[in-house]
Design a protein around this motif. Structure first.
Motif, PDB file in Angstrom:
ATOM      1  N   GLN A  33      43.346  26.425  58.725  1.00 14.82           N
ATOM      2  CA  GLN A  33      44.696  27.005  58.740  1.00 14.82           C
ATOM      3  C   GLN A  33      44.663  28.505  59.048  1.00 14.82           C
ATOM      4  O   GLN A  33      45.538  29.020  59.744  1.00 14.82           O
ATOM      5  CB  GLN A  33      45.372  26.746  57.393  1.00 14.82           C
ATOM      6  CG  GLN A  33      45.732  25.281  57.176  1.00 14.82           C
ATOM      7  CD  GLN A  33      46.154  24.997  55.751  1.00 14.82           C
ATOM      8  OE1 GLN A  33      45.479  25.406  54.802  1.00 14.82           O
ATOM      9  NE2 GLN A  33      47.273  24.302  55.593  1.00 14.82           N
ATOM     10  N   CYS A  34      43.649  29.186  58.530  1.00 14.49           N
ATOM     11  CA  CYS A  34      43.514  30.616  58.831  1.00 14.49           C
ATOM     12  C   CYS A  34      43.237  30.823  60.315  1.00 14.49           C
ATOM     13  O   CYS A  34      43.825  31.712  60.952  1.00 14.49           O
ATOM     14  CB  CYS A  34      42.392  31.223  57.992  1.00 14.49           C
ATOM     15  SG  CYS A  34      42.767  31.326  56.220  1.00 14.49           S
ATOM     16  N   VAL A  50      45.533  32.738  63.310  1.00 13.72           N
ATOM     17  CA  VAL A  50      45.009  33.731  64.251  1.00 13.72           C
ATOM     18  C   VAL A  50      45.283  33.304  65.691  1.00 13.72           C
ATOM     19  O   VAL A  50      45.700  34.120  66.529  1.00 13.72           O
ATOM     20  CB  VAL A  50      43.497  33.932  64.018  1.00 13.72           C
ATOM     21  CG1 VAL A  50      42.887  34.738  65.151  1.00 13.72           C
ATOM     22  CG2 VAL A  50      43.259  34.617  62.681  1.00 13.72           C
ATOM     23  N   CYS A  51      45.052  32.040  66.008  1.00 18.71           N
ATOM     24  CA  CYS A  51      45.273  31.544  67.378  1.00 18.71           C
ATOM     25  C   CYS A  51      46.728  31.715  67.810  1.00 18.71           C
ATOM     26  O   CYS A  51      47.004  32.139  68.933  1.00 18.71           O
ATOM     27  CB  CYS A  51      44.882  30.070  67.453  1.00 18.71           C
ATOM     28  SG  CYS A  51      43.110  29.767  67.562  1.00 18.71           S
ATOM     29  N   TRP A  93      51.178  37.148  53.730  1.00 16.35           N
ATOM     30  CA  TRP A  93      50.417  36.110  53.041  1.00 16.35           C
ATOM     31  C   TRP A  93      50.400  34.824  53.853  1.00 16.35           C
ATOM     32  O   TRP A  93      51.277  34.583  54.678  1.00 16.35           O
ATOM     33  CB  TRP A  93      51.030  35.829  51.663  1.00 16.35           C
ATOM     34  CG  TRP A  93      51.014  37.015  50.761  1.00 16.35           C
ATOM     35  CD1 TRP A  93      51.909  38.060  50.743  1.00 16.35           C
ATOM     36  CD2 TRP A  93      50.061  37.303  49.752  1.00 16.35           C
ATOM     37  NE1 TRP A  93      51.567  38.970  49.788  1.00 16.35           N
ATOM     38  CE2 TRP A  93      50.434  38.531  49.148  1.00 16.35           C
ATOM     39  CE3 TRP A  93      48.914  36.649  49.275  1.00 16.35           C
ATOM     40  CZ2 TRP A  93      49.714  39.112  48.109  1.00 16.35           C
ATOM     41  CZ3 TRP A  93      48.204  37.225  48.234  1.00 16.35           C
ATOM     42  CH2 TRP A  93      48.594  38.435  47.664  1.00 16.35           C
ATOM     43  N   ILE A  94      49.401  33.994  53.576  1.00 15.50           N
ATOM     44  CA  ILE A  94      49.319  32.679  54.198  1.00 15.50           C
ATOM     45  C   ILE A  94      49.025  31.663  53.105  1.00 15.50           C
ATOM     46  O   ILE A  94      48.208  31.914  52.218  1.00 15.50           O
ATOM     47  CB  ILE A  94      48.236  32.632  55.302  1.00 15.50           C
ATOM     48  CG1 ILE A  94      48.193  31.255  55.956  1.00 15.50           C
ATOM     49  CG2 ILE A  94      46.858  32.997  54.760  1.00 15.50           C
ATOM     50  CD1 ILE A  94      47.264  31.170  57.164  1.00 15.50           C
ATOM     51  N   PRO A 145      46.501  29.527  44.992  1.00 12.57           N
ATOM     52  CA  PRO A 145      46.893  30.880  45.409  1.00 12.57           C
ATOM     53  C   PRO A 145      46.911  31.054  46.925  1.00 12.57           C
ATOM     54  O   PRO A 145      46.134  30.423  47.650  1.00 12.57           O
ATOM     55  CB  PRO A 145      45.809  31.765  44.783  1.00 12.57           C
ATOM     56  CG  PRO A 145      44.628  30.864  44.628  1.00 12.57           C
ATOM     57  CD  PRO A 145      45.184  29.506  44.337  1.00 12.57           C
ATOM     58  N   ALA A 146      47.809  31.922  47.374  1.00  9.92           N
ATOM     59  CA  ALA A 146      47.847  32.279  48.792  1.00  9.92           C
ATOM     60  C   ALA A 146      46.776  33.322  49.080  1.00  9.92           C
ATOM     61  O   ALA A 146      46.181  33.899  48.173  1.00  9.92           O
ATOM     62  CB  ALA A 146      49.229  32.823  49.147  1.00  9.92           C
ATOM     63  N   LEU A 147      46.523  33.547  50.362  1.00  6.84           N
ATOM     64  CA  LEU A 147      45.573  34.569  50.796  1.00  6.84           C
ATOM     65  C   LEU A 147      46.342  35.696  51.486  1.00  6.84           C
ATOM     66  O   LEU A 147      47.244  35.445  52.280  1.00  6.84           O
ATOM     67  CB  LEU A 147      44.547  33.986  51.764  1.00  6.84           C
ATOM     68  CG  LEU A 147      43.582  32.944  51.210  1.00  6.84           C
ATOM     69  CD1 LEU A 147      42.717  32.380  52.335  1.00  6.84           C
ATOM     70  CD2 LEU A 147      42.708  33.520  50.106  1.00  6.84           C
ATOM     71  N   ALA A 148      45.974  36.934  51.155  1.00  9.27           N
ATOM     72  CA  ALA A 148      46.571  38.088  51.833  1.00  9.27           C
ATOM     73  C   ALA A 148      45.921  38.251  53.200  1.00  9.27           C
ATOM     74  O   ALA A 148      44.726  38.000  53.362  1.00  9.27           O
ATOM     75  CB  ALA A 148      46.362  39.341  50.999  1.00  9.27           C
TER      76      ALA A 148
END
Length: 327
Positions: free
Chosen positions: A27-28, A32-33, A94-95, A103-106
């Motif tokens: 997903q990260c 980016v793509c 956030w994602i 938890p989400a990631l910054a």
């Protein structure tokens, strides 16, 4: 002690497994793509609390996904940005879907600085390249000294800094083997002078190790100082362990100084003194501040409550080998 071989895929898998985040690596990468296009290239060395990718058609940007417990302070990053060796950056939000309790990631975007991490180049540097790296490191520290507390006066909380430093040294006094206590006492005696408000207090990188310093592959010159998460205000010199990391390295057989380590050390201090004009009494304080930084880094456990004083993440490891070597 067996030699540990770094594996990039394992490092990335460990981050996502331990973060327990609501977003996967897929997903990260998809984020980016869609935003940048082009090819995604994971950074050669990954941080413990982040996943970092080099992105964009020109591979000129870095996108970093970080745990909530290790957010970047973009205001600190802006403060650190001076010249060409600190990347500029911005917060992208956030994602992740947190509805299931994960938890989400910054997400942060930074400019990609040229060069390779010093740890990847260290063993292959030639004599002149080492001198170039040491000269630039001296310039980096000289600039920090000259800017001193004036640049960060609005951020200085002297009572908190004093409490933080005394807490660390109480731990050292209580926990370190007896053989290290004389040097702990030596630093404790001078600690009041380092935190009296007159000695320079500076913006301090929390982890100025060989993975966070970039060098030119051809010349050895420093091209970047990255990963300013947890930067804080501390007495000058607490990260001078960076010089030791340029002069030698730890391997399976223990610490090994490079053949010309003393020549390089002399070059560093000669250049630093020339640029700053420090006095002999100031040099004595700087030398003891450097010892303080090594003691904190290699003799105390990691504690997220003490940003800027990273300590040792795994107390079961042979961290005292570094104290033996560097002190």
């Amino acid at each position: 002690m067996p030699l540990v071989v770094y594996n990039l895929d394992s490092a990335i898998q460990s981050f996502f497994a331990e973060a327990g985040a609501s977003s996967s690596r897929f997903q990260c990468d998809e984020f980016v793509c869609q935003r940048y296009g082009g090819r995604i290239q994971p950074a050669t060395i990954q941080g413990i609390n982040s996943y970092t990718a080099i992105v964009g058609p020109a591979a000129d940007k870095v996108v970093q996904f970080r745990e909530k417990s290790s957010l970047l302070d973009t205001a600190m990053l802006k403060l650190a940005k001076d010249g060409d060796v600190v990347p500029s950056g911005r917060d992208l939000g956030w994602i992740g879907d947190t509805s299931l309790g994960y938890p989400a990631l910054a997400v942060y975007e930074m400019e990609k600085l040229p060069g390779e991490t010093f740890v990847m180049k260290r063993m292959s540097l030639e004599a002149q390249q080492r001198f170039n790296a040491v000269r630039d490191l001296a310039g980096f520290f000289a600039q920090a000294w000259l800017k001193g507390k004036a640049a960060v006066s609005h951020l200085i909380d002297l009572p908190a800094i004093k409490e933080e430093c005394h807490a660390r040294f109480k731990y050292l006094t209580d926990k370190l083997p007896e053989s290290f206590l004389p040097v702990v006492g030596e630093v404790q005696d001078v600690l009041p002078a380092l935190i009296d408000g007159n000695y320079p207090l500076i913006l301090t990188h929390s982890d100025l190790n060989e993975m966070n310093i970039l060098v030119n592959l051809d010349t050895g010159e420093i091209t970047g100082v990255i990963d300013w998460a947890d930067a804080s205000i501390l007495p000058f010199g607490f990260t001078l362990y960076a010089l030791e990391n340029v002069l030698g390295c730890m391997n399976s057989g223990g610490w090994k100084w490079f053949d010309n380590a003393e020549e390089l050390r002399d070059a560093f201090w000669k250049d630093f003194v020339h640029k700053t004009g420090v006095s002999e009494s100031e040099m004595r304080l700087i030398e003891l501040a450097a010892k303080a930084g090594i003691l904190i880094r290699c003799g105390t456990p990691y504690d997220a409550r003490f940003p800027g004083m990273i300590g040792t993440r795994d107390p079961s490891t042979e961290e005292y080998r570094y104290l033996d070597a560097l002190l």
